[in-house]
Design a protein around this motif. Sequence first.
Motif, PDB file in Angstrom:
ATOM      1  N   LYS A  14       0.838  -1.205   0.000  1.00  0.00           N
ATOM      2  CA  LYS A  14       0.000   0.000   0.000  1.00  0.00           C
ATOM      3  C   LYS A  14       0.870   1.251   0.000  1.00  0.00           C
ATOM      4  O   LYS A  14       1.966   1.275   0.554  1.00  0.00           O
ATOM      5  CB  LYS A  14      -0.921   0.033   1.222  1.00  0.00           C
ATOM      6  N   SER A  15       0.342   2.309  -0.584  1.00  0.00           N
ATOM      7  CA  SER A  15       1.073   3.579  -0.634  1.00  0.00           C
ATOM      8  C   SER A  15       1.076   4.249   0.743  1.00  0.00           C
ATOM      9  O   SER A  15       0.233   3.963   1.595  1.00  0.00           O
ATOM     10  CB  SER A  15       0.422   4.527  -1.646  1.00  0.00           C
ATOM     11  N   GLN A  21      -4.348   7.620   5.205  1.00  0.00           N
ATOM     12  CA  GLN A  21      -5.809   7.696   5.133  1.00  0.00           C
ATOM     13  C   GLN A  21      -6.437   6.655   6.063  1.00  0.00           C
ATOM     14  O   GLN A  21      -7.426   6.934   6.741  1.00  0.00           O
ATOM     15  CB  GLN A  21      -6.280   7.499   3.692  1.00  0.00           C
ATOM     16  N   MET A  22      -5.854   5.458   6.101  1.00  0.00           N
ATOM     17  CA  MET A  22      -6.360   4.393   6.978  1.00  0.00           C
ATOM     18  C   MET A  22      -6.246   4.818   8.439  1.00  0.00           C
ATOM     19  O   MET A  22      -7.188   4.651   9.222  1.00  0.00           O
ATOM     20  CB  MET A  22      -5.577   3.104   6.742  1.00  0.00           C
ATOM     21  N   ILE A  23      -5.109   5.357   8.816  1.00  0.00           N
ATOM     22  CA  ILE A  23      -4.903   5.796  10.197  1.00  0.00           C
ATOM     23  C   ILE A  23      -5.901   6.900  10.545  1.00  0.00           C
ATOM     24  O   ILE A  23      -6.500   6.896  11.630  1.00  0.00           O
ATOM     25  CB  ILE A  23      -3.449   6.254  10.412  1.00  0.00           C
ATOM     26  N   LYS A  24      -6.109   7.834   9.633  1.00  0.00           N
ATOM     27  CA  LYS A  24      -7.089   8.912   9.850  1.00  0.00           C
ATOM     28  C   LYS A  24      -8.487   8.332  10.044  1.00  0.00           C
ATOM     29  O   LYS A  24      -9.212   8.722  10.966  1.00  0.00           O
ATOM     30  CB  LYS A  24      -7.059   9.884   8.672  1.00  0.00           C
ATOM     31  N   PHE A  25      -8.877   7.393   9.175  1.00  0.00           N
ATOM     32  CA  PHE A  25     -10.192   6.772   9.307  1.00  0.00           C
ATOM     33  C   PHE A  25     -10.335   6.091  10.666  1.00  0.00           C
ATOM     34  O   PHE A  25     -11.324   6.272  11.367  1.00  0.00           O
ATOM     35  CB  PHE A  25     -10.450   5.751   8.194  1.00  0.00           C
ATOM     36  N   MET A  26      -9.343   5.283  11.043  1.00  0.00           N
ATOM     37  CA  MET A  26      -9.412   4.542  12.313  1.00  0.00           C
ATOM     38  C   MET A  26      -9.497   5.493  13.504  1.00  0.00           C
ATOM     39  O   MET A  26     -10.263   5.265  14.443  1.00  0.00           O
ATOM     40  CB  MET A  26      -8.205   3.619  12.474  1.00  0.00           C
ATOM     41  N   THR A  27      -8.717   6.555  13.464  1.00  0.00           N
ATOM     42  CA  THR A  27      -8.743   7.542  14.551  1.00  0.00           C
ATOM     43  C   THR A  27     -10.116   8.197  14.659  1.00  0.00           C
ATOM     44  O   THR A  27     -10.681   8.309  15.755  1.00  0.00           O
ATOM     45  CB  THR A  27      -7.646   8.603  14.333  1.00  0.00           C
ATOM     46  N   GLU A  28     -10.666   8.619  13.532  1.00  0.00           N
ATOM     47  CA  GLU A  28     -11.981   9.261  13.532  1.00  0.00           C
ATOM     48  C   GLU A  28     -13.083   8.284  13.951  1.00  0.00           C
ATOM     49  O   GLU A  28     -13.995   8.644  14.700  1.00  0.00           O
ATOM     50  CB  GLU A  28     -12.281   9.859  12.162  1.00  0.00           C
ATOM     51  N   PHE A  29     -13.009   7.046  13.470  1.00  0.00           N
ATOM     52  CA  PHE A  29     -14.013   6.041  13.834  1.00  0.00           C
ATOM     53  C   PHE A  29     -13.994   5.800  15.337  1.00  0.00           C
ATOM     54  O   PHE A  29     -15.036   5.806  15.999  1.00  0.00           O
ATOM     55  CB  PHE A  29     -13.739   4.730  13.081  1.00  0.00           C
ATOM     56  N   THR A  30     -12.804   5.615  15.904  1.00  0.00           N
ATOM     57  CA  THR A  30     -12.676   5.347  17.332  1.00  0.00           C
ATOM     58  C   THR A  30     -13.105   6.563  18.152  1.00  0.00           C
ATOM     59  O   THR A  30     -13.789   6.413  19.178  1.00  0.00           O
ATOM     60  CB  THR A  30     -11.237   4.928  17.672  1.00  0.00           C
TER      61      THR A  30
END
Length: 113
Positions: A14-15, A21-30
């Motif tokens: 993965k780039s 983007q994945m880390i941002k999504f996980m942080t926002e979801f949590t």
Amino acid sequence: MLMQFGDESALSAKSREWVQQMIKFMTEFTTGLKESGELLADEGLALAPNAKVVSIEDGAVATRDGTFTDPEQSLAGWWLVDVVDEARALELARQIVAGAGEPVAVRRCHELP
């Protein structure tokens, strides 16, 4: 419990932008789960090559490297949530899959009588 699985070998391809983007999504979801009061606990896990399995082999306790599952679909992290019903848990799992693209297992924690 929401348990996210992932293909660790695919992750290395993965780039950097995708990972960010994945880390941002996980942080926002949590953060959303914390704000709603539904989050009891959560944790990301070290990569599968760092895992150990302790079991009985030939009548003795043995330890080996690896996981119970295929390392290509190993447990990557989990959220313990307190939600109103199964439908809400499945809704949260769908959000994780839509945001992360990896499968999520949903299991109820055992309640003692």
